[in-house]
Design an enzyme around this catalytic site. Sequence first.
Site, PDB file in Angstrom:
ATOM      1  N   HIS A   1      28.025  76.881 137.036  1.00  0.00           N
ATOM      2  CA  HIS A   1      28.362  77.709 137.358  1.00  0.00           C
ATOM      3  C   HIS A   1      28.161  79.189 138.460  1.00  0.00           C
ATOM      4  O   HIS A   1      27.253  79.179 138.983  1.00  0.00           O
ATOM      5  CB  HIS A   1      28.036  78.798 136.125  1.00  0.00           C
ATOM      6  CG  HIS A   1      26.638  79.320 135.611  1.00  0.00           C
ATOM      7  ND1 HIS A   1      26.262  77.990 134.923  1.00  0.00           N
ATOM      8  CD2 HIS A   1      26.259  80.372 135.721  1.00  0.00           C
ATOM      9  CE1 HIS A   1      25.248  78.711 134.335  1.00  0.00           C
ATOM     10  NE2 HIS A   1      24.753  79.590 135.006  1.00  0.00           N
TER      11      HIS A   1
ATOM     12  N   HIS B   1      27.550  83.646 139.136  1.00  0.00           N
ATOM     13  CA  HIS B   1      27.377  84.609 139.028  1.00  0.00           C
ATOM     14  C   HIS B   1      28.701  85.295 139.712  1.00  0.00           C
ATOM     15  O   HIS B   1      28.037  85.373 141.254  1.00  0.00           O
ATOM     16  CB  HIS B   1      26.372  85.023 138.072  1.00  0.00           C
ATOM     17  CG  HIS B   1      25.489  84.579 136.887  1.00  0.00           C
ATOM     18  ND1 HIS B   1      24.901  84.945 136.119  1.00  0.00           N
ATOM     19  CD2 HIS B   1      24.922  83.507 137.746  1.00  0.00           C
ATOM     20  CE1 HIS B   1      25.035  83.981 135.774  1.00  0.00           C
ATOM     21  NE2 HIS B   1      24.094  82.996 136.485  1.00  0.00           N
TER      22      HIS B   1
HETATM   23  P1  5GP Z   1      22.011  80.810 133.762  1.00  0.00           P
HETATM   24  O1  5GP Z   1      21.234  81.696 133.904  1.00  0.00           O
HETATM   25  O2  5GP Z   1      22.295  79.526 133.758  1.00  0.00           O
HETATM   26  O3  5GP Z   1      22.758  80.610 135.586  1.00  0.00           O
HETATM   27  O4  5GP Z   1      22.887  81.704 132.927  1.00  0.00           O
HETATM   28  C1  5GP Z   1      23.609  82.224 132.022  1.00  0.00           C
HETATM   29  C2  5GP Z   1      24.870  83.266 132.270  1.00  0.00           C
HETATM   30  O5  5GP Z   1      25.628  82.562 131.129  1.00  0.00           O
HETATM   31  C3  5GP Z   1      23.890  83.665 131.592  1.00  0.00           C
HETATM   32  O6  5GP Z   1      24.114  85.110 132.241  1.00  0.00           O
HETATM   33  C4  5GP Z   1      24.367  84.742 130.012  1.00  0.00           C
HETATM   34  O7  5GP Z   1      24.437  85.334 129.772  1.00  0.00           O
HETATM   35  C5  5GP Z   1      25.364  83.396 129.665  1.00  0.00           C
HETATM   36  N1  5GP Z   1      26.169  82.991 128.749  1.00  0.00           N
HETATM   37  C6  5GP Z   1      24.974  82.485 127.667  1.00  0.00           C
HETATM   38  N2  5GP Z   1      25.457  82.499 126.440  1.00  0.00           N
HETATM   39  C7  5GP Z   1      26.867  82.670 126.605  1.00  0.00           C
HETATM   40  C8  5GP Z   1      28.084  82.230 125.579  1.00  0.00           C
HETATM   41  O8  5GP Z   1      27.945  81.791 124.485  1.00  0.00           O
HETATM   42  N3  5GP Z   1      29.125  83.569 126.570  1.00  0.00           N
HETATM   43  C9  5GP Z   1      29.256  83.290 127.872  1.00  0.00           C
HETATM   44  N4  5GP Z   1      30.542  83.714 128.107  1.00  0.00           N
HETATM   45  N5  5GP Z   1      28.526  83.713 128.462  1.00  0.00           N
HETATM   46  C10 5GP Z   1      27.438  83.641 127.886  1.00  0.00           C
END
Ligand code: 5GP
Length: 139
Positions: free
Chosen positions: A102, A104
């Site tokens: 993903h 951001h």
């Molecule tokens: P990472 O740290 O893996 O780059 O980011 C994962 C992102 O997913 C985080 O910013 C977190 O807030 C988001 N996230 C975690 N659980 C959920 C969810 O159930 N729904 C959505 N829409 N975002 C989520």
Amino acid sequence: MSYDPDNIFAKILRGEIPSHKIYEDEHSLAFMDVMPQVDGHCLVIPKERFRGLLDADATVFVHMMPVVQKVAKAAVKAMAADGFQLRQYNEHAAGQTVFHLHFHILPMKEGVPLQPHTGKMVDHAGLAVMAQRIRSELT
Ligand code: 5GP
């Protein structure tokens, strides 16, 4: 490390848990981050199953990056931001918490820092409003 088909974004893609969608096409989905670090914080994911950037088939970026650009443009406009950050983490050591590739998108205003990641979900009504504002700026 292998792909876990029960990660939260895989569940969102299968419609097993809800999300505030901004944009969707055959290859990609964009939706609001439920724990936003800034107003308008959203995510773009491929529909194909990849854990991160390194195991992704490179052709996925051909489809995804125009979506990243499209959604970033709309998010910046909708939030009246001055710029945006594009962030992408790979593996736990680098801060990845959801193991489905993903990007951001973080709209940034001059002098306004990102909030730390609180681990708390914000209310869905607020996210729905943000998603609608961004959708309305999609071109
Ligand atoms: P990472 O740290 O893996 O780059 O980011 C994962 C992102 O997913 C985080 O910013 C977190 O807030 C988001 N996230 C975690 N659980 C959920 C969810 O159930 N729904 C959505 N829409 N975002 C989520």
